[in-house]
Write a protein that holds these residues in place. Structure first.
Motif, PDB file in Angstrom:
ATOM      1  N   ASN A   1      13.932   0.831  -6.033  1.00 19.67           N
ATOM      2  CA  ASN A   1      12.541   0.768  -6.770  1.00 19.67           C
ATOM      3  C   ASN A   1      13.160   0.824  -8.408  1.00 19.67           C
ATOM      4  O   ASN A   1      12.581  -0.341  -8.979  1.00 19.67           O
ATOM      5  CB  ASN A   1      11.532   1.852  -6.677  1.00 19.67           C
ATOM      6  N   THR A   2      14.176   1.405  -8.817  1.00 21.84           N
ATOM      7  CA  THR A   2      14.242   1.352 -10.270  1.00 21.84           C
ATOM      8  C   THR A   2      15.600   0.788 -10.900  1.00 21.84           C
ATOM      9  O   THR A   2      15.503   0.435 -12.000  1.00 21.84           O
ATOM     10  CB  THR A   2      13.990   2.942 -10.745  1.00 21.84           C
ATOM     11  N   VAL A   3      16.546   0.878  -9.861  1.00 20.02           N
ATOM     12  CA  VAL A   3      17.736   0.423 -10.314  1.00 20.02           C
ATOM     13  C   VAL A   3      18.023  -1.031  -9.939  1.00 20.02           C
ATOM     14  O   VAL A   3      18.612  -1.897 -10.635  1.00 20.02           O
ATOM     15  CB  VAL A   3      18.886   1.277 -10.032  1.00 20.02           C
ATOM     16  N   LEU A   4      17.882  -1.257  -8.888  1.00 18.43           N
ATOM     17  CA  LEU A   4      18.260  -2.544  -7.946  1.00 18.43           C
ATOM     18  C   LEU A   4      17.458  -3.783  -8.792  1.00 18.43           C
ATOM     19  O   LEU A   4      16.449  -3.645  -9.072  1.00 18.43           O
ATOM     20  CB  LEU A   4      17.513  -2.644  -6.581  1.00 18.43           C
ATOM     21  N   SER A   5      18.340  -4.618  -9.246  1.00 21.14           N
ATOM     22  CA  SER A   5      18.013  -5.977  -9.980  1.00 21.14           C
ATOM     23  C   SER A   5      17.086  -5.652 -11.022  1.00 21.14           C
ATOM     24  O   SER A   5      16.074  -5.961 -11.502  1.00 21.14           O
ATOM     25  CB  SER A   5      17.145  -6.682  -9.053  1.00 21.14           C
ATOM     26  N   ASP A   6      17.377  -4.467 -11.691  1.00 20.67           N
ATOM     27  CA  ASP A   6      16.847  -4.043 -12.953  1.00 20.67           C
ATOM     28  C   ASP A   6      15.181  -3.647 -12.894  1.00 20.67           C
ATOM     29  O   ASP A   6      14.634  -3.708 -13.638  1.00 20.67           O
ATOM     30  CB  ASP A   6      17.086  -5.102 -14.147  1.00 20.67           C
ATOM     31  N   GLY A   7      15.021  -3.054 -11.574  1.00 17.52           N
ATOM     32  CA  GLY A   7      13.694  -2.512 -11.569  1.00 17.52           C
ATOM     33  C   GLY A   7      12.729  -3.764 -11.042  1.00 17.52           C
ATOM     34  O   GLY A   7      11.629  -3.404 -11.053  1.00 17.52           O
ATOM     35  N   LYS A   8      13.451  -4.918 -10.568  1.00 15.21           N
ATOM     36  CA  LYS A   8      12.272  -5.875 -10.405  1.00 15.21           C
ATOM     37  C   LYS A   8      11.480  -5.617  -9.096  1.00 15.21           C
ATOM     38  O   LYS A   8      10.300  -6.097  -8.917  1.00 15.21           O
ATOM     39  CB  LYS A   8      13.343  -7.127  -9.974  1.00 15.21           C
ATOM     40  N   TRP A   9      12.006  -4.551  -8.213  1.00 17.32           N
ATOM     41  CA  TRP A   9      11.127  -4.443  -6.923  1.00 17.32           C
ATOM     42  C   TRP A   9      10.490  -3.173  -6.848  1.00 17.32           C
ATOM     43  O   TRP A   9      10.318  -2.358  -5.887  1.00 17.32           O
ATOM     44  CB  TRP A   9      12.141  -4.617  -5.790  1.00 17.32           C
ATOM     45  N   ASN A  10      10.230  -2.720  -8.178  1.00 21.63           N
ATOM     46  CA  ASN A  10       9.642  -1.112  -8.372  1.00 21.63           C
ATOM     47  C   ASN A  10       8.573  -1.283  -7.520  1.00 21.63           C
ATOM     48  O   ASN A  10       7.578  -2.009  -7.552  1.00 21.63           O
ATOM     49  CB  ASN A  10       9.432  -0.679  -9.764  1.00 21.63           C
ATOM     50  N   HIS A  11       8.300  -0.038  -6.773  1.00 26.24           N
ATOM     51  CA  HIS A  11       7.147   0.033  -5.966  1.00 26.24           C
ATOM     52  C   HIS A  11       7.255  -0.429  -4.454  1.00 26.24           C
ATOM     53  O   HIS A  11       6.560  -0.026  -3.430  1.00 26.24           O
ATOM     54  CB  HIS A  11       5.662  -0.093  -6.406  1.00 26.24           C
ATOM     55  N   MET A  12       8.318  -1.112  -4.231  1.00 25.75           N
ATOM     56  CA  MET A  12       8.327  -1.823  -2.733  1.00 25.75           C
ATOM     57  C   MET A  12       8.637  -0.766  -1.863  1.00 25.75           C
ATOM     58  O   MET A  12       8.543  -1.027  -0.702  1.00 25.75           O
ATOM     59  CB  MET A  12       9.246  -3.016  -2.991  1.00 25.75           C
ATOM     60  N   MET A  13       9.531   0.353  -2.230  1.00 26.88           N
ATOM     61  CA  MET A  13       9.607   1.269  -1.535  1.00 26.88           C
ATOM     62  C   MET A  13       9.065   2.525  -1.614  1.00 26.88           C
ATOM     63  O   MET A  13       9.538   3.689  -1.464  1.00 26.88           O
ATOM     64  CB  MET A  13      11.265   1.709  -1.661  1.00 26.88           C
ATOM     65  N   ASP A  14       7.778   2.380  -1.890  1.00 25.73           N
ATOM     66  CA  ASP A  14       6.802   3.339  -2.219  1.00 25.73           C
ATOM     67  C   ASP A  14       6.109   4.145  -1.012  1.00 25.73           C
ATOM     68  O   ASP A  14       5.617   5.124  -0.650  1.00 25.73           O
ATOM     69  CB  ASP A  14       5.612   3.099  -3.041  1.00 25.73           C
ATOM     70  N   GLN A  15       6.423   3.175   0.228  1.00 23.49           N
ATOM     71  CA  GLN A  15       5.675   3.399   1.315  1.00 23.49           C
ATOM     72  C   GLN A  15       6.066   4.852   2.154  1.00 23.49           C
ATOM     73  O   GLN A  15       7.237   5.244   2.245  1.00 23.49           O
ATOM     74  CB  GLN A  15       5.941   2.494   2.521  1.00 23.49           C
ATOM     75  N   THR A  16       5.074   5.893   2.307  1.00 21.85           N
ATOM     76  CA  THR A  16       5.453   7.023   2.997  1.00 21.85           C
ATOM     77  C   THR A  16       5.735   6.889   4.310  1.00 21.85           C
ATOM     78  O   THR A  16       5.390   5.978   5.085  1.00 21.85           O
ATOM     79  CB  THR A  16       4.382   8.185   2.565  1.00 21.85           C
ATOM     80  N   HIS A  17       6.903   7.776   4.643  1.00 18.51           N
ATOM     81  CA  HIS A  17       7.030   7.496   6.240  1.00 18.51           C
ATOM     82  C   HIS A  17       7.780   8.901   6.909  1.00 18.51           C
ATOM     83  O   HIS A  17       8.118   8.796   8.060  1.00 18.51           O
ATOM     84  CB  HIS A  17       8.380   6.309   6.299  1.00 18.51           C
ATOM     85  N   ILE A  18       7.890  10.012   6.150  1.00 18.53           N
ATOM     86  CA  ILE A  18       8.011  11.279   6.521  1.00 18.53           C
ATOM     87  C   ILE A  18       6.853  12.264   6.388  1.00 18.53           C
ATOM     88  O   ILE A  18       6.446  12.482   5.620  1.00 18.53           O
ATOM     89  CB  ILE A  18       9.287  11.975   5.890  1.00 18.53           C
ATOM     90  N   GLY A  19       6.556  12.774   7.668  1.00 17.06           N
ATOM     91  CA  GLY A  19       5.529  13.772   7.775  1.00 17.06           C
ATOM     92  C   GLY A  19       4.073  13.440   8.352  1.00 17.06           C
ATOM     93  O   GLY A  19       3.202  14.015   8.170  1.00 17.06           O
ATOM     94  N   TYR A  20       4.217  12.322   9.168  1.00 12.73           N
ATOM     95  CA  TYR A  20       2.912  11.899   9.726  1.00 12.73           C
ATOM     96  C   TYR A  20       2.376  13.217  10.841  1.00 12.73           C
ATOM     97  O   TYR A  20       3.272  14.050  11.355  1.00 12.73           O
ATOM     98  CB  TYR A  20       3.333  10.752  10.866  1.00 12.73           C
ATOM     99  N   THR A  21       1.017  13.478  10.811  1.00 14.48           N
ATOM    100  CA  THR A  21       0.424  14.305  11.648  1.00 14.48           C
ATOM    101  C   THR A  21      -0.485  13.539  12.574  1.00 14.48           C
ATOM    102  O   THR A  21      -1.085  14.312  13.358  1.00 14.48           O
ATOM    103  CB  THR A  21      -0.316  15.166  10.588  1.00 14.48           C
ATOM    104  N   TYR A  22      -1.067  12.327  12.277  1.00 13.56           N
ATOM    105  CA  TYR A  22      -1.740  11.488  13.206  1.00 13.56           C
ATOM    106  C   TYR A  22      -1.403  10.051  12.774  1.00 13.56           C
ATOM    107  O   TYR A  22      -0.560   9.949  12.090  1.00 13.56           O
ATOM    108  CB  TYR A  22      -3.266  11.978  12.890  1.00 13.56           C
ATOM    109  N   TRP A  23      -2.292   9.154  13.235  1.00 19.53           N
ATOM    110  CA  TRP A  23      -1.890   7.873  12.928  1.00 19.53           C
ATOM    111  C   TRP A  23      -1.755   7.345  11.510  1.00 19.53           C
ATOM    112  O   TRP A  23      -0.782   6.502  11.233  1.00 19.53           O
ATOM    113  CB  TRP A  23      -3.026   6.826  13.533  1.00 19.53           C
ATOM    114  N   GLN A  24      -2.504   7.907  10.611  1.00 25.61           N
ATOM    115  CA  GLN A  24      -2.469   7.298   9.175  1.00 25.61           C
ATOM    116  C   GLN A  24      -1.355   7.982   8.537  1.00 25.61           C
ATOM    117  O   GLN A  24      -0.897   9.157   8.694  1.00 25.61           O
ATOM    118  CB  GLN A  24      -3.762   7.710   8.314  1.00 25.61           C
ATOM    119  N   GLN A  25      -0.567   7.180   7.597  1.00 27.32           N
ATOM    120  CA  GLN A  25       0.317   7.556   6.784  1.00 27.32           C
ATOM    121  C   GLN A  25      -0.038   8.920   5.814  1.00 27.32           C
ATOM    122  O   GLN A  25      -1.114   9.075   5.463  1.00 27.32           O
ATOM    123  CB  GLN A  25       0.879   6.500   5.789  1.00 27.32           C
TER     124      GLN A  25
END
Length: 771
Positions: A541-565
């Motif tokens: 998000n913050t270093v790669l390509s000088d932060g060009k892609w910030n937020h692109m890896m904001d998707q949560t993926h650890i800790g699901y308890t049901y279908w929704q993130q």
């Protein structure tokens, strides 16, 4: 057409339906456009001499229409070394002093699939956060980048972002720009008549219910067709419940058919043309397919958009005996999904051979009017997006024999031939591993910690892949590192780390239940892996390509308890245990969650036999803080114990093997004794089966052991083909190996007999009973 001054050689670009200079050259027989007349999106390159006064040579790029012309320009650009992902994945443009084109005519025929597109969806928090920071929202500045990417990959159709967004309403330049770029616009399966769901939230009155609110809905839909104007569009018709939900209980086929009839009447009234003059689709998504199966029908000119099950398995295809439809058939496919049993949105989990197998099936059954795929945030789906669109453009180019080379070709185009093979293998293997179990569906008990070394093998596969990816990262030229990180290194390292996290969590829980001293070490490891997940995403998000892609890896993926993130990544629950200040010897064995001396039944290892010649193991461990010494004694010399250290701080794995040259025939249950501190003993039993005959080198096929037979589909003993039906191997489609399919996939059902096309697998079984 204005000539450049002193131009001896020029490039002339135009379409046969609108370019005066192209028409002039065609009339003068200097270029041949006869084969392109009336074609859809075809183009060609032609080299000619003396096209115009003062010009010696010209390269003419001519399209049958405006998109064909654009595709021609971008095809030349791609061949010159400009990746479609030059901006979207920071792929360096290859620098060349000179470009050569051999004289002649190069024809590119019309695409295999008429409308080929992507659906930006489930775009929060990643795509939405990124666009807000970089562009001020999902506006025409974003879509300018999207449209160019699409044209570079010969796409022509878009379902725009719709989570909180309304393409036509948010920015009046959006539809203008789409028309300028030649992008055919549509709305999703649950947004009829080119009106976004958000527009209903903003302007709708009353309920989203045709029975009770017909006039309001008609007026709402009419405005959608009015806004369409002359812009190329495919109008979604029909109706689902509000917010991508099923219709209300009690909805019936006659009501839905009336809705379609009224929608088509609106189209005719606004356009002043027959409804059939405006392309339309009816998406048989989820419960809507049930309506179709129960007899609901729409007019013949409407495209029936068939769908997968949201997990890459196409639910329905046309019958080969069905009459052709004027509107044809299409496919709505998923690389990303929000819904039961859990979302999958974070990283690419789509195996290219699997996508090919399903879309080949669709094409061969006649679903060739529309192909659209849910791509989530676009990134990080670069590889499957490009394959989906490449294949939609030319289905003849990829088949079972060469689909295994696609990733290598893709990697070579981006990173050069020197890295093509290695990177192709990396992206192939990581998507294969991810397709076994998508990251969001992982949990601490997904893979077995005690049977077949399953969890350990999964982690080992990922770790070896991550190590190889890191080695290449160190070798790859500096200007390619940003592209390599986002396309290859990050997804591999992040997925390897995540699988390590869950296996460490599983080991912590199992070891805590067994009282192992090492349980606390694995709790610490879980924290380490959780922190590493955040570090990798932060770099993206913050270093790669000088932060060009910030937020692109904001998707949560650890800790699901049901279908929704989950709202945020949540570290899995672990357990720290207290240990006595002494040495306590204990044992666990291959194939069991139990531990000894706590367990009262005998510790018996899975059978070792002379045909498979496998090994087994026990784990000797400490339940206290002080180390202890031990000895292991087998009563026969042909039982071999490997890996003894004589002293244990926390735990030690001992490999149990058999010297088959000296093991006696028959079944034997051999006790092995472990003696530890204060003379305490533990005993386990090695179950040995020396069959004698057949000898191992005489064996053909697969051997039953411990009650199961395990085979790869591609490891058949004999293949019987009966033309035109043949068996073909699809490389890499399985969880571990390859898969088999029949060709043609449209072959008629067969009645088995002695000559039927089939695969045969030799097996050696020792148990009787039903198979």
């Amino acid at each position: 057409f204005t000539l450049p001054r002193n131009a001896h050689s020029v490039i002339i670009i135009g379409s046969i339906d609108s370019s005066g200079i192209i028409k002039k050259l065609s009339e003068e027989k200097k270029i041949n456009t006869a084969d392109m007349q009336g074609k859809w999106e075809s183009f060609c390159f032609q080299t000619i001499s003396n096209p115009l006064p003062g010009i010696n040579n010209a390269l003419v790029i001519v399209g049958s229409d405006k998109r064909g012309t654009a595709y021609g320009v971008f095809e030349l650009s791609r061949k010159m070394g400009v990746s479609p992902w030059y901006w979207w994945a920071d792929v360096p443009v290859k620098k060349k002093k000179e470009i050569y084109l051999k004289s002649g005519i190069y024809n590119y025929s019309s695409p295999s699939v008429k409308y080929r597109g992507i659906f930006i969806n489930d775009e929060a928090p990643a795509f939405s956060g990124w666009t807000k920071e970089k562009f001020g929202g999902v506006n025409h500045l974003v879509y300018e980048k999207v449209f160019e990417l699409m044209l570079r990959m010969k796409a022509n159709y878009l379902w725009p972002a719709m989570w909180g967004n309304a393409f036509n309403d948010d920015d009046t330049l959006n539809p203008v720009l789409a028309n300028k770029y030649g992008i055919v616009m549509g709305t999703t399966h649950h947004e009829p008549m080119l009106r976004a769901q958000q527009e209903w939230k903003r302007y709708g009155k009353g309920q989203w219910n045709y029975d009770s609110n017909e006039m309001v809905l008609k007026d709402f839909w009419k405005k959608g067709i009015e806004k369409m104007d002359s812009h190329e569009s495919i109008v979604s018709i029909g109706m689902r419940g509000d917010g991508d939900m099923p219709m209300t209980v009690g909805s019936n086929i006659s009501l839905l058919e009336r809705i379609v009839h009224d929608q088509r009447k609106i189209i005719e009234d606004v356009t002043q043309k027959p409804a059939s003059a405006t392309p339309q689709l009816w998406a048989l998504y989820k419960e809507v397919q049930d309506y179709y199966d129960k007899g609901m029908r729409v007019p013949d000119d409407v495209t029936l958009l068939l769908c997968d099950d949201n997990w890459g398995n196409i639910r329905k295809l046309p019958k080969l005996t069905d009459k052709p439809r004027a509107g044809g058939y299409g496919i709505y496919y998923h690389f990303d999904y929000v819904g039961d049993p859990r979302n999958y949105k974070w990283l690419n989990t789509n195996s290219i051979p699997r996508v090919w197998e399903q879309m080949n099936l669709a094409y061969q059954y006649g679903a060739d009017r529309i192909w659209i795929v849910n791509v989530g945030d676009i990134k990080p789906m670069e590889l499957p997006i490009q394959f989906f669109l490449d294949y939609a453009w030319d289905t003849k180019k990829w088949n079972a024999d060469n689909i295994g080379t696609y990733a290598r070709k893709w990697a070579g185009e981006i990173f050069g031939p020197g890295f093509a093979t290695d990177i192709g293998e990396l992206v192939t293997d990581y998507t294969k591993y991810n397709s076994r179990r998508k990251p969001e569906l992982l949990s601490w008990d997904t893979y077995s910690l005690v049977n077949f070394s399953e969890a350990e093998n999964v982690v080992k596969d990922y770790d070896l892949l991550a190590e190889k990816a890191e080695r290449i990262y160190q070798k790859i030229p500096g200007n390619y590192k940003n592209a390599y990180y986002q396309l290859v290194l990050y997804p591999i390292k992040a997925c390897a780390n995540l699988n390590n996290l869950y296996v460490a969590t599983g080991k912590n829980r199992l070891y805590a239940s067994q009282g192992r001293a090492s349980a606390n070490d694995f709790a610490d490891s879980v924290k380490k892996y959780f922190d590493e997940d955040a570090r990798l995403a932060s770099y993206y998000n913050t270093v790669l390509s000088d932060g060009k892609w910030n937020h692109m890896m904001d998707q949560t993926h650890i800790g699901y308890t049901y279908w929704q993130q989950p709202a945020k990544n949540a570290i899995p629950e672990t357990e720290y245990i207290s240990l006595p200040d002494s040495a306590l010897m204990a044992m666990a064995i291959d194939g069991s969650n139990s531990w000894w001396p706590h367990e009262t039944t005998a510790a018996v290892l899975p059978e070792l036999n002379s045909l498979l010649r496998q090994s087994s193991y026990i784990e000797l461990y400490n339940r206290g803080t002080k180390s202890f010494e031990y000895t292991v004694k087998a009563p026969v010399p042909w039982i071999k114990i490997k890996g003894q250290n004589k002293k244990i701080e926390k735990q030690q794995r001992l490999s149990i093997q058999v010297d088959w040259n000296n093991a006696p025939m028959g079944i034997h249950k051999i006790p092995v004794t472990i003696t530890g501190a204060l003379g305490r003993t533990l005993t386990f039993f090695v179950l040995v089966n020396n069959y004698g005959l057949p000898k191992r080198n005489q064996l053909k096929g697969f051997v039953e052991t411990n009650g199961y037979i395990s085979m790869e589909a591609g490891h058949y003993s004999r293949v019987v083909n009966q033309k035109p039906i043949i068996w073909e191997m699809i490389p890499g489609i399985g969880r571990t190996g390859s898969g088999m399919t029949v060709s043609p996939v449209t072959a008629n059902s067969q009645t088995p007999d002695g000559s039927s096309p089939r695969l045969e697998y030799n097996m050696l079984v020792f148990d009787t009973g039903r198979a």
